[in-house]
Design an enzyme around this catalytic site. Structure first.
Site, PDB file in Angstrom:
ATOM      1  N   ARG A  40     -16.258  -1.562  -1.467  1.00 11.13           N
ATOM      2  CA  ARG A  40     -15.475  -0.347  -1.795  1.00 11.13           C
ATOM      3  C   ARG A  40     -16.249   0.934  -2.080  1.00 11.13           C
ATOM      4  NH1 ARG A  40     -14.218  -4.892  -5.279  1.00 11.13           N
ATOM      5  NH2 ARG A  40     -12.066  -5.584  -4.803  1.00 11.13           N
ATOM      6  N   PHE A  78     -19.309   1.410  -2.305  1.00 12.83           N
ATOM      7  CA  PHE A  78     -20.468   1.641  -3.042  1.00 12.83           C
ATOM      8  C   PHE A  78     -21.720   1.047  -2.193  1.00 12.83           C
ATOM      9  CE2 PHE A  78     -22.829  -0.226  -7.040  1.00 12.83           C
ATOM     10  CZ  PHE A  78     -22.895   1.270  -7.557  1.00 12.83           C
ATOM     11  N   LEU A  91     -17.687  -3.079   2.601  1.00  8.07           N
ATOM     12  CA  LEU A  91     -18.824  -1.999   2.137  1.00  8.07           C
ATOM     13  C   LEU A  91     -18.683  -1.824   0.601  1.00  8.07           C
ATOM     14  CD1 LEU A  91     -18.279   0.486   4.889  1.00  8.07           C
ATOM     15  CD2 LEU A  91     -20.303  -1.223   4.576  1.00  8.07           C
ATOM     16  N   HIS A 137      -0.044 -11.957   1.131  1.00  7.91           N
ATOM     17  CA  HIS A 137      -0.942 -11.044   0.442  1.00  7.91           C
ATOM     18  C   HIS A 137      -1.999 -11.840  -0.646  1.00  7.91           C
ATOM     19  CE1 HIS A 137      -1.824  -6.650   0.011  1.00  7.91           C
ATOM     20  NE2 HIS A 137      -3.022  -7.267  -0.275  1.00  7.91           N
ATOM     21  N   TYR A 179       0.902  -0.948  -0.019  1.00  7.51           N
ATOM     22  CA  TYR A 179      -0.086   0.001  -0.066  1.00  7.51           C
ATOM     23  C   TYR A 179       0.894   1.181  -0.157  1.00  7.51           C
ATOM     24  CZ  TYR A 179      -3.531  -3.364   1.655  1.00  7.51           C
ATOM     25  OH  TYR A 179      -4.406  -4.291   1.920  1.00  7.51           O
ATOM     26  N   SER A 227     -12.867  -5.050   2.299  1.00 11.46           N
ATOM     27  CA  SER A 227     -14.001  -4.456   1.477  1.00 11.46           C
ATOM     28  C   SER A 227     -15.424  -4.914   1.975  1.00 11.46           C
ATOM     29  CB  SER A 227     -13.488  -4.803  -0.099  1.00 11.46           C
ATOM     30  OG  SER A 227     -12.488  -4.205  -0.539  1.00 11.46           O
TER      31      SER A 227
END
Length: 330
Positions: A209, A211, A207, A125, A56, A205
């Site tokens: 991303r 949306f 939510l 990851h 990140y 995620s």
């Protein structure tokens, strides 16, 4: 804050964690001051699980998190990841590595950036298709023996890979995408395998991303450098179809007296005590909204209504572009 246990005899963490990725990458401009304030506010509100990764930024998110927790390390269950190799000079270049020598060097680099002497939960990851999972997890197990890591995790691994890995060293958590609009783990046996092996499921995620919050109404809502502009689920007809699903969630949330985000998180929390969502946010106001989900209780009729709106096949579009799906469920 409610707590959940990562595995039968594993560590306790807050029922909701905080995903820190968007503070440094993928979702438009950074605001480090507000991001650090959000992390501090999360700790004040009882969140203990913070999630980051070396890729990140790349690298800058670990530095940010390290700065934020410098004087509060004892309040944090710190999770980070290795395996997606990015070039600081050209972040668009990516490779996957699970080679033992890379595992060791990546861990040392993360410890330095985070400014800590150990990582609580260290994830691979993405699975390296060219390195046997036994070799990768063996190297991760050596980090536990060395005191650099406390618990091990995988991300987006298949049920078969999880089972093989767990034979080498106990896997404490699987981090994969799970939400109302990504039900894949229910369909591809990964959630069942986690439950068979007593492995916690950390849902990123949750939510969709952003949306599922209802805040996104058109593709133009995204900044120019927001990766969602090129995500299949946010394109053309897919966007329109998915937006109709969100409108139905908004209606249910209004009936319930909560926000769409709180409804989506409450649904996920209701799927099992072994599931820990880690919604990401860069703002304290959004953090407080997300935490309100812990107080939302859904009965069986309400859960059934949500499932009717969001069956696994309802969402239009792949989770990532083709290249991003190469190492998913492997």
């Amino acid at each position: 804050m409610q707590t959940r246990t990562l595995g039968k005899n594993g560590p306790k963490v807050s029922a909701l964690g905080l995903g820190c990725m968007g503070m440094s990458d993928f979702y438009g401009p950074r605001d480090d001051a507000e991001s650090i304030a959000t992390i501090h506010h999360a700790l004040d509100r009882g969140i203990t699980l913070l999630d980051t990764a070396d890729m990140y930024g790349p690298f800058t998110n670990e530095q940010l998190v390290g700065k934020a927790i410098k004087d509060r390390r004892d309040q944090v269950f710190l999770a980070t990841k290795f395996g997606v190799v990015r070039d600081a000079a050209d972040p668009t270049k990516r490779a996957i590595s699970g080679r033992p020598e890379y595992v060791r060097s990546a861990c040392d680099a993360s410890l330095k950036r985070l400014g800590v002497d150990h990582i609580d939960l260290y994830y691979q990851h993405r699975v390296d298709l060219d390195t046997p999972i036994e070799d990768t997890v063996g190297a991760m197990a050596d980090l536990v023996k060395a005191g650099k890591v406390r618990y091990l995790g995988l991300s987006e691994a298949s049920a078969q890979t999880i089972e093989r890995a767990d034979k080498v060293h106990k896997i404490t958590a699987l981090q994969s995408e799970l939400s109302l609009w990504t039900r894949d783990p229910e369909e591809n046996d990964t959630l069942d395998m986690c439950r068979k092996l007593d492995i916690a499921f950390v849902a990123y995620s949750p939510l969709g991303r952003g949306f599922l919050t209802g805040a996104i109404t058109k593709p133009e809502d995204f900044d120019a450098d927001d990766f969602r502009r090129n995500n299949p689920r946010f394109q053309g007809e897919n966007f329109a179809r998915n937006l109709q699903l969100v409108h139905q969630v908004q209606a249910l949330a209004k009936e319930k007296g909560c926000t769409p985000a709180q409804l989506a998180l409450a649904w996920l929390l209701a799927q099992g005590e072994d599931i820990v969502p880690i919604p990401g946010t860069r703002r304290r106001s959004r953090l407080d909204e997300n935490l309100g989900a812990v107080a939302v209780t859904l009965d069986q009729n309400e859960l059934a209504s949500i499932d009717r709106i969001f069956p696994p096949e309802a969402v239009a579009g792949a989770r990532y572009a083709a290249a991003g799906m190469t190492h998913i469920n492997k």
